[in-house]
Scaffold this active site. Structure first.
Site, PDB file in Angstrom:
ATOM      1  N   HIS A 177     -23.201  20.047  -7.222  1.00 44.11           N
ATOM      2  CA  HIS A 177     -22.583  20.425  -5.951  1.00 44.11           C
ATOM      3  C   HIS A 177     -23.474  21.408  -5.196  1.00 44.11           C
ATOM      4  CE1 HIS A 177     -19.610  21.437  -2.991  1.00 44.11           C
ATOM      5  NE2 HIS A 177     -19.501  22.683  -3.417  1.00 44.11           N
ATOM      6  N   HIS A 222       3.937  21.706   1.066  1.00 37.91           N
ATOM      7  CA  HIS A 222       2.955  20.655   1.339  1.00 37.91           C
ATOM      8  C   HIS A 222       3.652  19.316   1.586  1.00 37.91           C
ATOM      9  CE1 HIS A 222      -0.954  18.831   1.429  1.00 37.91           C
ATOM     10  NE2 HIS A 222      -0.738  18.080   0.370  1.00 37.91           N
ATOM     11  N   HIS A 245     -13.210  28.062   1.486  1.00 38.28           N
ATOM     12  CA  HIS A 245     -14.412  27.275   1.206  1.00 38.28           C
ATOM     13  C   HIS A 245     -14.159  25.789   1.475  1.00 38.28           C
ATOM     14  CE1 HIS A 245     -18.358  26.646  -0.278  1.00 38.28           C
ATOM     15  NE2 HIS A 245     -18.030  26.167  -1.459  1.00 38.28           N
ATOM     16  N   GLU A 254     -20.978  21.682 -11.407  1.00 35.03           N
ATOM     17  CA  GLU A 254     -21.135  22.785 -10.459  1.00 35.03           C
ATOM     18  C   GLU A 254     -22.523  22.787  -9.832  1.00 35.03           C
ATOM     19  OE1 GLU A 254     -20.642  26.367  -8.295  1.00 35.03           O
ATOM     20  OE2 GLU A 254     -19.279  24.820  -9.029  1.00 35.03           O
ATOM     21  N   HIS A 285      -7.563  11.419  -2.869  1.00 36.60           N
ATOM     22  CA  HIS A 285      -6.714  12.161  -1.935  1.00 36.60           C
ATOM     23  C   HIS A 285      -7.552  13.144  -1.112  1.00 36.60           C
ATOM     24  CE1 HIS A 285      -2.880  13.249  -0.373  1.00 36.60           C
ATOM     25  NE2 HIS A 285      -2.862  14.470  -0.869  1.00 36.60           N
TER      26      HIS A 285
END
Length: 356
Positions: free
Chosen positions: A77, A248, A139, A74, A305
């Site tokens: 990032h 999806h 986000h 975290e 992906h």
């Protein structure tokens, strides 16, 4: 010749791609709440390590035991995202300083600055609202929007990719439709991820051995669901997650058909390289998506992906930029060019000295 700020924009674009990948890795390793507070981690600038720091973290956050690995995922990032924000601020300041220079973008760097400020707020809300799917998806979209606009700024500052002449409106509209559909599909992918629906179907092309299993669209796409207490691992039941997953999949089919048509039209208009770029990005992304289902979401494929989605989006941004309308007055028509050359020859013949 590239304009001032090109290298800085290119650096910011590369860093934005890294930040998007780090965000995906954080999400996929369930580290979104690796630090229960913001912008620090348990009240520190880094993950608590010493015995004193761990004791203090336990006192203030007894419901969130320190997991160093998730905490560092975290915080890395956040560190890189903060660095990206500073680069975008530098781009905005540079654009303001050069705003009187011809051809210098101003609105785009300022838009990027506003977007990165909004992204900072979304990053905070992701933590404080305990991974609320609506905020997590927003986000993700904000991060990819930042990346796309940085690519657009880089292309404009490069000054080496002029608009194509003679492109008809139908091809431009098809490219714009492809871009909008890819954005929508990425939003669906973010919804799949934030609701932990990637493993709702473990077979392909069917789901639970059926072509149309039990689906709960009402709860799967309940966008005004209550906030909290904690969405780590998801809170939806199986039928709701299956509905998200199947939507999806159907979106992937629609996007593929439209992008295949776009690639064919690009080839017809002598843009074989753009068509090849689009097909390569599409095939790679479809292969990664299929692999994630059949192999039950291995971390490397899942991260790939996310990278594939970013590359496909950037490909569509580049294609739309290449197919944009030429600026008014930037190109002369064929008749105007011929008339200009004829006039130049007549003037040159009058001015040339006569031979004796």
């Amino acid at each position: 010749m590239a304009k001032p700020g090109y290298r800085l924009a290119l650096m910011a674009c590369a860093l934005a791609l890294l930040v998007v990948l780090l965000g995906a890795y954080t999400r996929l390793t369930h580290a979104g709440l690796g630090c229960p507070d913001w912008p620090g981690c348990y009240g520190f600038i880094g993950v608590p390590q010493s015995a004193e720091q761990l004791a203090q973290a336990a006192r203030h956050y007894p419901q969130a035991p320190v997991e160093a690995g998730k905490g560092w995922n975290e915080m890395l990032h956040r560190y890189f995202a903060g660095s990206l924000g500073l680069l975008i601020l530098a781009l905005a300041i540079q654009a303001l300083g050069r705003r009187r220079e011809p051809g210098q973008p101003l609105k785009l760097p300022l838009l990027l600055l506003g977007l990165v400020i909004l992204q900072t707020a979304f990053g905070m809300w992701t933590v404080t609202l305990k991974l609320w799917p609506q905020v997590v998806t927003a986000h993700l979209l904000g991060g990819l929007a930042t990346l796309s606009l940085l690519l657009l700024l880089t292309l404009r500052l490069s000054a080496c990719w002029p608009a194509l002449p003679g492109v008809n409106g139908r091809l431009r509209r098809l490219a714009a439709l492809g871009l909008l559909l890819v954005i929508g599909q990425i939003a669906l992918g973010g919804w799949v991820s934030s609701n932990y629906a990637a493993l709702a179907c473990l077979d392909l092309p069917t789901c639970h051995g059926q072509w149309w299993p039990a689906l709960d669209f009402a709860n799967g796409f309940h966008l005004t669901q209550h906030i909290g207490p904690n969405y780590l691992g998801g809170q939806l039941d199986s039928e709701a997650r299956t509905a998200i997953h199947m939507t999806h999949r159907l979106g992937a089919v629609l996007v593929s058909l439209v992008l295949l048509l776009l690639a064919w039209q690009l080839k017809r208009h002598a843009q074989a390289r753009l068509a090849a770029l689009l097909l390569l990005a599409l095939v790679a992304q479809l292969s990664l998506g299929i692999g994630n289902v059949l192999l039950h979401l291995p971390l490397a494929l899942a991260a790939g992906h996310n990278l594939g989605a970013a590359v496909l989006l950037l490909s569509l941004v580049a294609i739309n930029y290449r197919l944009r309308r030429p600026a008014p007055g930037s190109q002369l028509t064929g008749a105007a060019v011929a008339q200009h050359l004829s006039s130049s020859r007549r003037i040159a013949s009058k001015l040339a000295p006569t031979g004796q």
